[in-house]
Design a protein around this motif. Structure first.
Motif, PDB file in Angstrom:
ATOM      1  N   ILE A   1     -22.309   0.890   2.901  1.00 42.21           N
ATOM      2  CA  ILE A   1     -21.623   1.721   2.360  1.00 42.21           C
ATOM      3  C   ILE A   1     -22.393   3.325   2.042  1.00 42.21           C
ATOM      4  CG2 ILE A   1     -19.829   0.376   1.697  1.00 42.21           C
ATOM      5  CD1 ILE A   1     -20.759   0.460  -1.117  1.00 42.21           C
ATOM      6  N   ASP A   2     -21.701   4.464   1.709  1.00 45.64           N
ATOM      7  CA  ASP A   2     -22.556   5.516   1.442  1.00 45.64           C
ATOM      8  C   ASP A   2     -22.483   5.481  -0.338  1.00 45.64           C
ATOM      9  OD1 ASP A   2     -23.722   8.004   0.816  1.00 45.64           O
ATOM     10  OD2 ASP A   2     -22.320   9.113   2.254  1.00 45.64           O
ATOM     11  N   ALA A   3     -23.535   4.958  -0.957  1.00 48.01           N
ATOM     12  CA  ALA A   3     -23.842   4.891  -2.293  1.00 48.01           C
ATOM     13  C   ALA A   3     -25.108   5.224  -2.660  1.00 48.01           C
ATOM     14  CB  ALA A   3     -23.320   3.187  -2.516  1.00 48.01           C
TER      15      ALA A   3
ATOM     16  N   VAL B   1     -20.424   6.949  -4.962  1.00 54.83           N
ATOM     17  CA  VAL B   1     -19.978   6.295  -3.851  1.00 54.83           C
ATOM     18  C   VAL B   1     -18.968   7.354  -3.065  1.00 54.83           C
ATOM     19  CG1 VAL B   1     -18.686   4.256  -3.071  1.00 54.83           C
ATOM     20  CG2 VAL B   1     -20.052   4.012  -5.037  1.00 54.83           C
ATOM     21  N   VAL B   2     -19.073   7.298  -1.892  1.00 57.13           N
ATOM     22  CA  VAL B   2     -18.324   8.152  -0.876  1.00 57.13           C
ATOM     23  C   VAL B   2     -17.694   7.257   0.072  1.00 57.13           C
ATOM     24  CG1 VAL B   2     -18.472  10.010   0.509  1.00 57.13           C
ATOM     25  CG2 VAL B   2     -19.722  10.140  -1.300  1.00 57.13           C
ATOM     26  N   HIS B   3     -16.438   7.534   0.360  1.00 55.40           N
ATOM     27  CA  HIS B   3     -15.521   6.771   1.275  1.00 55.40           C
ATOM     28  C   HIS B   3     -14.434   7.727   2.020  1.00 55.40           C
ATOM     29  CE1 HIS B   3     -11.879   5.701  -0.533  1.00 55.40           C
ATOM     30  NE2 HIS B   3     -11.681   5.165   0.540  1.00 55.40           N
ATOM     31  N   ARG B   4     -14.311   7.753   3.379  1.00 56.46           N
ATOM     32  CA  ARG B   4     -13.265   8.237   4.028  1.00 56.46           C
ATOM     33  C   ARG B   4     -11.788   7.665   3.505  1.00 56.46           C
ATOM     34  NH1 ARG B   4     -14.564  11.365   8.138  1.00 56.46           N
ATOM     35  NH2 ARG B   4     -12.564  10.888   9.139  1.00 56.46           N
ATOM     36  N   LEU B   5     -10.807   8.544   3.387  1.00 61.01           N
ATOM     37  CA  LEU B   5      -9.763   8.000   3.089  1.00 61.01           C
ATOM     38  C   LEU B   5      -8.879   7.340   4.431  1.00 61.01           C
ATOM     39  CD1 LEU B   5      -8.501  11.030   1.194  1.00 61.01           C
ATOM     40  CD2 LEU B   5      -9.191   8.892   0.327  1.00 61.01           C
ATOM     41  N   ASP B   6      -9.197   7.546   5.361  1.00 60.39           N
ATOM     42  CA  ASP B   6      -8.682   6.733   6.583  1.00 60.39           C
ATOM     43  C   ASP B   6      -9.224   5.229   6.742  1.00 60.39           C
ATOM     44  OD1 ASP B   6     -11.132   7.220   7.469  1.00 60.39           O
ATOM     45  OD2 ASP B   6     -10.682   8.563   9.301  1.00 60.39           O
TER      46      ASP B   6
ATOM     47  N   ARG C   1     -18.668  -5.582  -2.312  1.00 56.44           N
ATOM     48  CA  ARG C   1     -19.361  -4.593  -1.295  1.00 56.44           C
ATOM     49  C   ARG C   1     -20.418  -3.728  -1.665  1.00 56.44           C
ATOM     50  NH1 ARG C   1     -17.337  -0.936   3.880  1.00 56.44           N
ATOM     51  NH2 ARG C   1     -19.245  -0.984   4.696  1.00 56.44           N
ATOM     52  N   ILE C   2     -19.728  -3.014  -2.915  1.00 58.22           N
ATOM     53  CA  ILE C   2     -20.648  -2.165  -3.436  1.00 58.22           C
ATOM     54  C   ILE C   2     -21.874  -2.778  -4.097  1.00 58.22           C
ATOM     55  CG2 ILE C   2     -20.848  -0.461  -5.188  1.00 58.22           C
ATOM     56  CD1 ILE C   2     -18.001   0.392  -4.758  1.00 58.22           C
ATOM     57  N   GLU C   3     -21.631  -3.967  -4.687  1.00 58.39           N
ATOM     58  CA  GLU C   3     -22.784  -4.723  -5.276  1.00 58.39           C
ATOM     59  C   GLU C   3     -23.870  -5.428  -4.340  1.00 58.39           C
ATOM     60  OE1 GLU C   3     -22.852  -8.874  -7.558  1.00 58.39           O
ATOM     61  OE2 GLU C   3     -21.910  -7.569  -8.572  1.00 58.39           O
ATOM     62  N   ARG C   4     -23.092  -5.894  -3.295  1.00 58.19           N
ATOM     63  CA  ARG C   4     -24.098  -6.297  -2.032  1.00 58.19           C
ATOM     64  C   ARG C   4     -24.923  -5.172  -1.672  1.00 58.19           C
ATOM     65  NH1 ARG C   4     -20.333  -8.510   0.244  1.00 58.19           N
ATOM     66  NH2 ARG C   4     -19.938  -6.819   2.088  1.00 58.19           N
ATOM     67  N   ASP C   5     -24.442  -3.971  -1.218  1.00 55.30           N
ATOM     68  CA  ASP C   5     -25.266  -3.119  -0.765  1.00 55.30           C
ATOM     69  C   ASP C   5     -26.324  -2.280  -1.886  1.00 55.30           C
ATOM     70  OD1 ASP C   5     -23.799  -3.224   1.479  1.00 55.30           O
ATOM     71  OD2 ASP C   5     -23.753  -1.004   1.792  1.00 55.30           O
ATOM     72  N   LEU C   6     -25.868  -2.345  -3.047  1.00 61.36           N
ATOM     73  CA  LEU C   6     -26.807  -1.894  -4.214  1.00 61.36           C
ATOM     74  C   LEU C   6     -27.981  -2.869  -4.691  1.00 61.36           C
ATOM     75  CD1 LEU C   6     -24.149  -0.145  -6.478  1.00 61.36           C
ATOM     76  CD2 LEU C   6     -25.977   1.011  -4.880  1.00 61.36           C
TER      77      LEU C   6
END
Length: 395
Positions: free
Chosen positions: A362-364, A373-378, A386-391
């Motif tokens: 993810i873009d974090a 954290v940035v994410h597309r609305l679509d 998931r955020i924790e896993r990536d950080l």
């Protein structure tokens, strides 16, 4: 994680009889994709504020909305783009805000990719809000770079510039007058500071996307371990940037090149200072370490103040996160949103993952206690698991 197209230039400075820069020769040595994340652009802008000033999260939210409404987040691994038609339709000071913020974020990405700089609250200083001890080293006034990066090999000053351009080609074919003026100014700043290492990143936002020119003095010892796999060899392009002084009169001595081993006792015509400011790297390191505790306390107090003002939105490693999602809707319906959050406490550096550049990430960005954290609305909003896993380092 997105990319911007980048050109890398090596520069050589020739000096005149007064010890000042007569000309700078810039030689293109390569091109390549530079990994950049929109969350990092947002985070760098947030961290650029003076922690001793007024803390207003409403102002920060507005800046996030405005910046991300112009600079578009696309799919992972694709070029970072901007809403160029809207950018050209807006006022000059808003264009400058968007371009300069983008320039700061891209410059930090350049330092990570090329010099293995590691983002940390003790590895970066802004020349606008230097610790008191460093003000005594570098001074308070006059032209100077934007940020001071602390690398394993020493310190390097970074200059970030951002401009919009109407041409459809990715890069300009010649140096612009503002580029020439700033390169010469930085060269004289380095001379005045006893050959201080520096580099400049110049971001262009145009109809073809976001690109950057990176100018790095040849032979810099601090940055000699440059990531050579980042660039590809291209045809040799060369720009010769001469000062107004050199065009008005010839040099009275043979051309000499500035190197890290040379100490020049010359003033800068832009500052009219008769003395040279000595910048011993060891002293800068000691000053940074000495002032770090005080800066840490102030930064922690600011984060705690922001933390108390926001609702809890999730947690990372069992640490609560307070914040809010901000839609990038300043120009109409949003295509993406940004979450700006503050952790209840910091996560030890050894517990964090290195910035991930894979398509699945993810873009974090996590800088101290500030999480973006940035994410597309679509797409589905990323879960906190998931955020924790990536950080964090754990898979």
């Amino acid at each position: 994680m997105n990319v911007v197209h980048a050109r890398l230039w090596h520069t050589k400075v020739s000096t005149g009889s007064d010890g000042l820069a007569e000309a700078v020769t810039a030689t293109e040595v390569g091109r390549g994709p530079l990994p950049v994340s929109l969350s990092q652009l947002v985070g760098i802008n947030a961290l650029a504020c003076d922690l001793r000033g007024v803390i207003d999260e409403g102002v920060h939210d507005h800046e996030v909305n405005l910046l991300t409404s112009y600079v578009a987040e696309t799919n992972n691994g694709t070029p970072l783009t901007a809403n160029y038609s809207r950018l050209t339709a807006t006022s000059r000071h808003i264009r400058s805000f968007v371009s300069e913020c983008t320039g700061l974020g891209v410059m930090s990405a350049v330092s990570e990719a090329l010099f293995a700089w590691k983002p940390d609250k003790r590895s970066l200083n802004s020349f606008d809000v230097l610790p008191r001890q460093l003000v005594g080293v570098y001074g308070r006034t006059g032209p100077r770079p934007d940020l001071l990066f602390h690398l394993d090999a020493g310190v390097v000053a970074g200059e970030a510039r951002g401009r919009s351009r109407k041409e459809k080609s990715l890069f300009p074919t010649t140096a612009t007058k503002p580029q020439k003026d700033r390169i010469l100014t930085l060269a004289n700043w380095s001379i005045r500071n006893t050959g201080h290492p520096y580099f400049m990143s110049w971001v262009w936002i145009g109809p073809s996307g976001v690109v950057v020119d990176v100018f790095l003095p040849e032979g810099e010892k601090v940055t000699e371990n440059i990531a050579t796999d980042w660039v590809t060899t291209t045809r040799e392009e060369r720009w010769v940037i001469a000062s107004e002084r050199s065009r008005r009169r010839p040099s009275t001595r043979p051309e000499t090149y500035l190197s890290n081993d040379r100490t020049t006792q010359a003033g800068d015509t832009f500052l009219a200072r008769p003395r040279s400011i000595q910048v011993p790297v060891g002293a800068v390191r000691r000053i940074v370490e000495k002032s770090a505790a005080q800066a840490d306390d102030r930064a922690d107090a600011v984060m705690s103040e922001l933390f108390e003002r926001r609702p809890i939105v999730g947690s990372v490693a069992g640490i609560p996160v307070r914040g809010k999602w901000i839609g990038a809707n300043a120009l109409g319906p949003a295509t993406h949103e940004v979450m700006v959050g503050v952790l209840g406490e910091g996560i030890p550096a050894e517990g964090r993952a290195q910035r991930r550049r894979c398509a699945q990430a993810i873009d974090a960005a996590l800088d101290g206690r500030l999480l973006t954290v940035v994410h597309r609305l679509d797409e589905e909003r990323p879960s906190w698991d998931r955020i924790e896993r990536d950080l964090l380092s754990a898979p």
